[in-house]
Design a protein around this motif. Structure first.
Motif, PDB file in Angstrom:
ATOM      1  N   LEU A  70       6.155  21.138  -9.052  1.00 46.54           N
ATOM      2  CA  LEU A  70       6.716  20.047  -8.241  1.00 46.54           C
ATOM      3  C   LEU A  70       5.792  18.847  -8.392  1.00 46.54           C
ATOM      4  O   LEU A  70       4.591  18.938  -8.116  1.00 46.54           O
ATOM      5  N   THR A  71       6.380  17.730  -8.804  1.00 47.20           N
ATOM      6  CA  THR A  71       5.592  16.514  -8.971  1.00 47.20           C
ATOM      7  C   THR A  71       5.816  15.598  -7.775  1.00 47.20           C
ATOM      8  O   THR A  71       6.656  15.867  -6.913  1.00 47.20           O
ATOM      9  N   LEU A  72       5.079  14.501  -7.743  1.00 46.10           N
ATOM     10  CA  LEU A  72       5.274  13.517  -6.677  1.00 46.10           C
ATOM     11  C   LEU A  72       6.718  13.006  -6.665  1.00 46.10           C
ATOM     12  O   LEU A  72       7.300  12.799  -5.609  1.00 46.10           O
ATOM     13  N   THR A  73       7.295  12.844  -7.841  1.00 43.04           N
ATOM     14  CA  THR A  73       8.688  12.396  -7.938  1.00 43.04           C
ATOM     15  C   THR A  73       9.620  13.438  -7.313  1.00 43.04           C
ATOM     16  O   THR A  73      10.543  13.085  -6.564  1.00 43.04           O
ATOM     17  N   ASP A  74       9.361  14.723  -7.579  1.00 40.24           N
ATOM     18  CA  ASP A  74      10.181  15.792  -6.983  1.00 40.24           C
ATOM     19  C   ASP A  74      10.060  15.770  -5.456  1.00 40.24           C
ATOM     20  O   ASP A  74      11.050  15.879  -4.730  1.00 40.24           O
ATOM     21  N   LEU A  75       8.824  15.613  -4.975  1.00 40.48           N
ATOM     22  CA  LEU A  75       8.604  15.578  -3.523  1.00 40.48           C
ATOM     23  C   LEU A  75       9.301  14.379  -2.894  1.00 40.48           C
ATOM     24  O   LEU A  75       9.874  14.469  -1.809  1.00 40.48           O
ATOM     25  N   GLN A  76       9.262  13.256  -3.613  1.00 40.60           N
ATOM     26  CA  GLN A  76       9.941  12.064  -3.121  1.00 40.60           C
ATOM     27  C   GLN A  76      11.450  12.300  -3.070  1.00 40.60           C
ATOM     28  O   GLN A  76      12.105  11.922  -2.104  1.00 40.60           O
ATOM     29  N   ASP A  77      11.993  12.952  -4.094  1.00 41.52           N
ATOM     30  CA  ASP A  77      13.427  13.259  -4.103  1.00 41.52           C
ATOM     31  C   ASP A  77      13.804  14.178  -2.934  1.00 41.52           C
ATOM     32  O   ASP A  77      14.810  13.961  -2.254  1.00 41.52           O
ATOM     33  N   TYR A  78      12.983  15.214  -2.684  1.00 38.08           N
ATOM     34  CA  TYR A  78      13.239  16.114  -1.555  1.00 38.08           C
ATOM     35  C   TYR A  78      13.157  15.355  -0.225  1.00 38.08           C
ATOM     36  O   TYR A  78      13.945  15.577   0.682  1.00 38.08           O
ATOM     37  N   SER A  79      12.194  14.481  -0.159  1.00 37.16           N
ATOM     38  CA  SER A  79      12.024  13.694   1.063  1.00 37.16           C
ATOM     39  C   SER A  79      13.237  12.800   1.303  1.00 37.16           C
ATOM     40  O   SER A  79      13.732  12.694   2.429  1.00 37.16           O
ATOM     41  N   MET A  80      13.722  12.161   0.233  1.00 36.26           N
ATOM     42  CA  MET A  80      14.902  11.291   0.356  1.00 36.26           C
ATOM     43  C   MET A  80      16.143  12.105   0.739  1.00 36.26           C
ATOM     44  O   MET A  80      16.945  11.674   1.575  1.00 36.26           O
TER      45      MET A  80
END
Length: 184
Positions: free
Chosen positions: A38-48
């Motif tokens: 899980l990358t920062l981009t993945d975490l951002q997508d989950y957060s969104m």
């Protein structure tokens, strides 16, 4: 679960293996890649996605709050109705009790024995008269409170004055009711 936050390494590392491992890569740029990374981009997508789901729930929350406010307002109105009605009925009950005592004394003056049966009949009859006489008033009080007709509510409170007419008002009423004598 492994959390990595490494900087300065330029070559990416592929995460392979059958172990149940999740690697959260906080490196910028990402250092690891693979199906369990899980990358920062993945975490951002989950957060969104999570935020979008929460935003979808807002109307439901507003509806729940509105229902709660409406229930509170109904309870508040009922409490106001009960308070006013209770005060008026308390006054009327004191008057009723006083008048029943007067009636008993009058019966005794006339040599009528006020036994338990007569006492009960006077009590039941006087309560029935009060209940039937005040029923329209009580219904109207409930409507007045619901409609926030404070002027009429205050008028009723003044009329009943919670059972007490000030002495100066009593004297004023007596003066008006007593015909003037002429000394001529």
């Amino acid at each position: 679960m492994v959390i990595s936050a490494v900087s300065g390494i330029r070559n990416q590392i592929k995460l392979e293996g059958d172990r149940p491992l999740i690697l959260v890569d906080l490196s910028v740029p990402s250092l690891f890649y693979g199906k369990n990374v899980l990358t920062l981009t993945d975490l951002q997508d989950y957060s969104m996605l999570n935020m979008a789901n929460r935003l979808e729930e807002l109307p439901k929350i507003d509806e729940i709050v509105e229902e709660g406010v409406q229930e509170f307002m109904i309870d508040h109105i009922k409490e106001q109705q009960n308070e006013i009605i209770s005060r008026i009925l308390g006054n009327v009950e004191r008057v009723r009790e006083t008048e029943v005592k007067k009636a008993k004394r009058e019966l005794e003056k006339r040599n009528i024995n006020v036994d338990k049966d007569i006492d009960e009949v006077l009590d039941v009859m006087s309560k029935s008269i009060i209940n039937k006489g005040l029923e329209p008033l009580i219904k109207n009080i409930k409507v007045m409170v619901e409609n926030d007709e404070r002027r009429y509510i205050n008028f009723l409170i003044d009329v009943f004055n919670y059972g007490h007419i000030p002495d100066d008002k009593t004297e004023e009423i007596k003066r008006k009711e007593t015909p003037e004598r002429s000394d001529g």
